[in-house]
Design a protein around this motif. Structure first.
Motif, PDB file in Angstrom:
ATOM      1  N   SER A  40      46.158 -38.973 -39.438  1.00  0.00           N
ATOM      2  CA  SER A  40      46.213 -40.050 -40.423  1.00  0.00           C
ATOM      3  C   SER A  40      45.998 -39.532 -41.835  1.00  0.00           C
ATOM      4  O   SER A  40      45.074 -38.750 -42.096  1.00  0.00           O
ATOM      5  N   PRO A  41      46.827 -39.962 -42.795  1.00  0.00           N
ATOM      6  CA  PRO A  41      46.624 -39.555 -44.186  1.00  0.00           C
ATOM      7  C   PRO A  41      45.316 -40.073 -44.765  1.00  0.00           C
ATOM      8  O   PRO A  41      44.880 -39.621 -45.820  1.00  0.00           O
ATOM      9  N   LEU A  42      44.680 -41.021 -44.079  1.00  0.00           N
ATOM     10  CA  LEU A  42      43.395 -41.536 -44.539  1.00  0.00           C
ATOM     11  C   LEU A  42      42.302 -40.484 -44.453  1.00  0.00           C
ATOM     12  O   LEU A  42      41.247 -40.618 -45.085  1.00  0.00           O
ATOM     13  N   SER A  43      42.535 -39.419 -43.685  1.00  0.00           N
ATOM     14  CA  SER A  43      41.516 -38.392 -43.501  1.00  0.00           C
ATOM     15  C   SER A  43      41.068 -37.799 -44.829  1.00  0.00           C
ATOM     16  O   SER A  43      39.890 -37.507 -45.033  1.00  0.00           O
ATOM     17  N   CYS A  44      41.994 -37.622 -45.751  1.00  0.00           N
ATOM     18  CA  CYS A  44      41.667 -37.060 -47.060  1.00  0.00           C
ATOM     19  C   CYS A  44      40.684 -37.970 -47.802  1.00  0.00           C
ATOM     20  O   CYS A  44      39.696 -37.498 -48.373  1.00  0.00           O
ATOM     21  N   TYR A  45      40.934 -39.254 -47.776  1.00  0.00           N
ATOM     22  CA  TYR A  45      40.060 -40.194 -48.485  1.00  0.00           C
ATOM     23  C   TYR A  45      38.709 -40.326 -47.782  1.00  0.00           C
ATOM     24  O   TYR A  45      37.681 -40.456 -48.426  1.00  0.00           O
ATOM     25  N   LEU A  46      38.714 -40.283 -46.465  1.00  0.00           N
ATOM     26  CA  LEU A  46      37.463 -40.348 -45.716  1.00  0.00           C
ATOM     27  C   LEU A  46      36.582 -39.141 -46.029  1.00  0.00           C
ATOM     28  O   LEU A  46      35.373 -39.260 -46.173  1.00  0.00           O
ATOM     29  N   ARG A  47      37.207 -37.970 -46.140  1.00  0.00           N
ATOM     30  CA  ARG A  47      36.436 -36.770 -46.436  1.00  0.00           C
ATOM     31  C   ARG A  47      35.802 -36.863 -47.823  1.00  0.00           C
ATOM     32  O   ARG A  47      34.634 -36.556 -48.016  1.00  0.00           O
ATOM     33  N   ARG A  48      36.580 -37.322 -48.804  1.00  0.00           N
ATOM     34  CA  ARG A  48      36.042 -37.440 -50.157  1.00  0.00           C
ATOM     35  C   ARG A  48      34.937 -38.500 -50.233  1.00  0.00           C
ATOM     36  O   ARG A  48      33.948 -38.330 -50.924  1.00  0.00           O
ATOM     37  N   ALA A  49      35.110 -39.597 -49.505  1.00  0.00           N
ATOM     38  CA  ALA A  49      34.104 -40.665 -49.541  1.00  0.00           C
ATOM     39  C   ALA A  49      32.790 -40.229 -48.919  1.00  0.00           C
ATOM     40  O   ALA A  49      31.722 -40.739 -49.274  1.00  0.00           O
ATOM     41  N   ALA A  50      32.869 -39.259 -47.993  1.00  0.00           N
ATOM     42  CA  ALA A  50      31.674 -38.804 -47.275  1.00  0.00           C
ATOM     43  C   ALA A  50      30.861 -37.793 -48.071  1.00  0.00           C
ATOM     44  O   ALA A  50      29.729 -37.484 -47.699  1.00  0.00           O
ATOM     45  N   ARG A  51      31.418 -37.285 -49.164  1.00  0.00           N
ATOM     46  CA  ARG A  51      30.697 -36.257 -49.930  1.00  0.00           C
ATOM     47  C   ARG A  51      29.492 -36.835 -50.659  1.00  0.00           C
ATOM     48  O   ARG A  51      29.492 -37.977 -51.058  1.00  0.00           O
ATOM     49  N   LEU A  70      51.641 -31.789 -47.514  1.00  0.00           N
ATOM     50  CA  LEU A  70      50.393 -31.615 -48.242  1.00  0.00           C
ATOM     51  C   LEU A  70      49.454 -32.744 -47.851  1.00  0.00           C
ATOM     52  O   LEU A  70      49.766 -33.915 -48.057  1.00  0.00           O
ATOM     53  N   VAL A  71      48.294 -32.401 -47.300  1.00  0.00           N
ATOM     54  CA  VAL A  71      47.398 -33.443 -46.796  1.00  0.00           C
ATOM     55  C   VAL A  71      46.046 -33.495 -47.502  1.00  0.00           C
ATOM     56  O   VAL A  71      45.378 -34.518 -47.493  1.00  0.00           O
ATOM     57  N   ASP A  72      45.610 -32.371 -48.108  1.00  0.00           N
ATOM     58  CA  ASP A  72      44.278 -32.366 -48.712  1.00  0.00           C
ATOM     59  C   ASP A  72      44.211 -31.265 -49.764  1.00  0.00           C
ATOM     60  O   ASP A  72      44.928 -30.265 -49.671  1.00  0.00           O
ATOM     61  N   TRP A  73      43.337 -31.454 -50.750  1.00  0.00           N
ATOM     62  CA  TRP A  73      43.178 -30.456 -51.796  1.00  0.00           C
ATOM     63  C   TRP A  73      41.872 -30.693 -52.541  1.00  0.00           C
ATOM     64  O   TRP A  73      41.326 -31.794 -52.545  1.00  0.00           O
ATOM     65  N   GLU A  74      41.372 -29.641 -53.150  1.00  0.00           N
ATOM     66  CA  GLU A  74      40.212 -29.706 -54.033  1.00  0.00           C
ATOM     67  C   GLU A  74      40.522 -28.820 -55.235  1.00  0.00           C
ATOM     68  O   GLU A  74      40.799 -27.626 -55.083  1.00  0.00           O
ATOM     69  N   ILE A  75      40.505 -29.408 -56.428  1.00  0.00           N
ATOM     70  CA  ILE A  75      40.789 -28.677 -57.655  1.00  0.00           C
ATOM     71  C   ILE A  75      39.539 -28.706 -58.542  1.00  0.00           C
ATOM     72  O   ILE A  75      38.992 -29.774 -58.827  1.00  0.00           O
ATOM     73  N   ARG A  98      37.876 -29.229 -39.560  1.00  0.00           N
ATOM     74  CA  ARG A  98      37.823 -29.611 -38.142  1.00  0.00           C
ATOM     75  C   ARG A  98      37.553 -31.106 -38.000  1.00  0.00           C
ATOM     76  O   ARG A  98      38.231 -31.806 -37.248  1.00  0.00           O
ATOM     77  N   ARG A  99      36.573 -31.597 -38.744  1.00  0.00           N
ATOM     78  CA  ARG A  99      36.130 -32.980 -38.568  1.00  0.00           C
ATOM     79  C   ARG A  99      37.185 -33.994 -38.972  1.00  0.00           C
ATOM     80  O   ARG A  99      37.441 -34.972 -38.250  1.00  0.00           O
ATOM     81  N   TYR A 100      37.818 -33.771 -40.130  1.00  0.00           N
ATOM     82  CA  TYR A 100      38.738 -34.776 -40.664  1.00  0.00           C
ATOM     83  C   TYR A 100      40.199 -34.510 -40.334  1.00  0.00           C
ATOM     84  O   TYR A 100      41.000 -35.440 -40.313  1.00  0.00           O
ATOM     85  N   TRP A 101      40.538 -33.244 -40.068  1.00  0.00           N
ATOM     86  CA  TRP A 101      41.936 -32.920 -39.801  1.00  0.00           C
ATOM     87  C   TRP A 101      42.172 -32.405 -38.393  1.00  0.00           C
ATOM     88  O   TRP A 101      43.273 -31.957 -38.054  1.00  0.00           O
ATOM     89  N   ASN A 102      41.140 -32.475 -37.569  1.00  0.00           N
ATOM     90  CA  ASN A 102      41.247 -32.097 -36.153  1.00  0.00           C
ATOM     91  C   ASN A 102      41.769 -30.673 -35.958  1.00  0.00           C
ATOM     92  O   ASN A 102      42.462 -30.378 -34.982  1.00  0.00           O
TER      93      ASN A 102
END
Length: 222
Positions: free
Chosen positions: A211-222, A190-195, A9-13
């Motif tokens: 924005s495709p930046l959402s994936c990087y923002l989510r990872r940076a926030a962890r 494909l916009v996001d993944w966790e392996i 919800r937060r990063y991909w609306n």
């Protein structure tokens, strides 16, 4: 879900009003869906194991927007195929476990049930949805079979969240690359993944991603 619902919800609306979850098990994700207000119009849970159906149906009997269907989601209707029940339930699959047995030797097949298949497009509760905002697939290697069973309903689907694997955990299960190619050919990005270290995880595809930046923002926030 390896990507938490709150992050979706937060990063991909993502705020789906209609939601289909294939591979219900015991409905563990429902509290997270509730906390984000997901599926308020309709949530449909699909579970193959007959023993799980009455428990799930009773749990949400007083919530008219939540529906439970016992069905083995596949790409054709009315076939009878073996369903391998594993000792931890969640690893059960219509596909024979392969590398999964080596990765998790404590998990083993306890029985094999002959179950009747059903296309998701044949389930009335899903077919009646004008739009499938979000579909989650957690069915141990048979996700592509279930997606093919959507048929023309895939065109009404806006986002797909699926378990993926870079290893042949189950015989005949598609690789992450194969699943991504199939969805990409049908208009999904494909916009996001966790392996995980074991080579499996979850991935998200969207038709109209922000924005495709959402994936990087989510990872940076962890």
């Amino acid at each position: 879900m390896e990507i938490p619902v709150r992050d979706l919800r937060r990063y991909w609306n993502l705020a789906p009003k209609t939601l289909v979850h294939v591979g219900a098990h015991e409905g563990e994700e429902q509290p997270a869906y509730d906390s984000e207000g997901w599926g308020r119009l309709s949530t449909v849970w699909i579970e193959a194991l007959p023993s799980k159906f009455p428990v799930l149906a009773a749990r949400w009997a007083d919530r008219p927007n939540i529906h439970v269907v016992q069905a083995l989601a596949w790409d054709i209707d009315d076939a009878i195929i073996p369903f391998h029940v594993m000792s931890n339930d969640q690893s059960s699959s219509p596909l024979m476990p392969l590398e999964h047995l080596g990765l998790y030797p404590e998990i083993h097949i306890t029985e094999c049930l002959n179950l009747q298949t059903r296309r998701l497009a044949s389930i009335e509760l899903i077919a009646e949805m004008e739009c499938i905002d979000f579909i989650c697939l957690d069915i141990q290697g048979s996700e592509l079979y279930a997606l093919k069973g959507l048929g023309p309903l895939l065109e009404r689907t806006q986002s797909v969240y699926s378990e993926v694997s870079d290893r042949e955990l189950y015989k005949g299960g598609p690789s992450f690359t194969e699943l991504n190619q199939w969805l990409s050919n049908r208009g999904f990005h494909l916009v996001d993944w966790e392996i995980l270290e074991e080579g499996w995880g979850d991935a998200l595809w969207m038709r109209n991603p922000p924005s495709p930046l959402s994936c990087y923002l989510r990872r940076a926030a962890r």
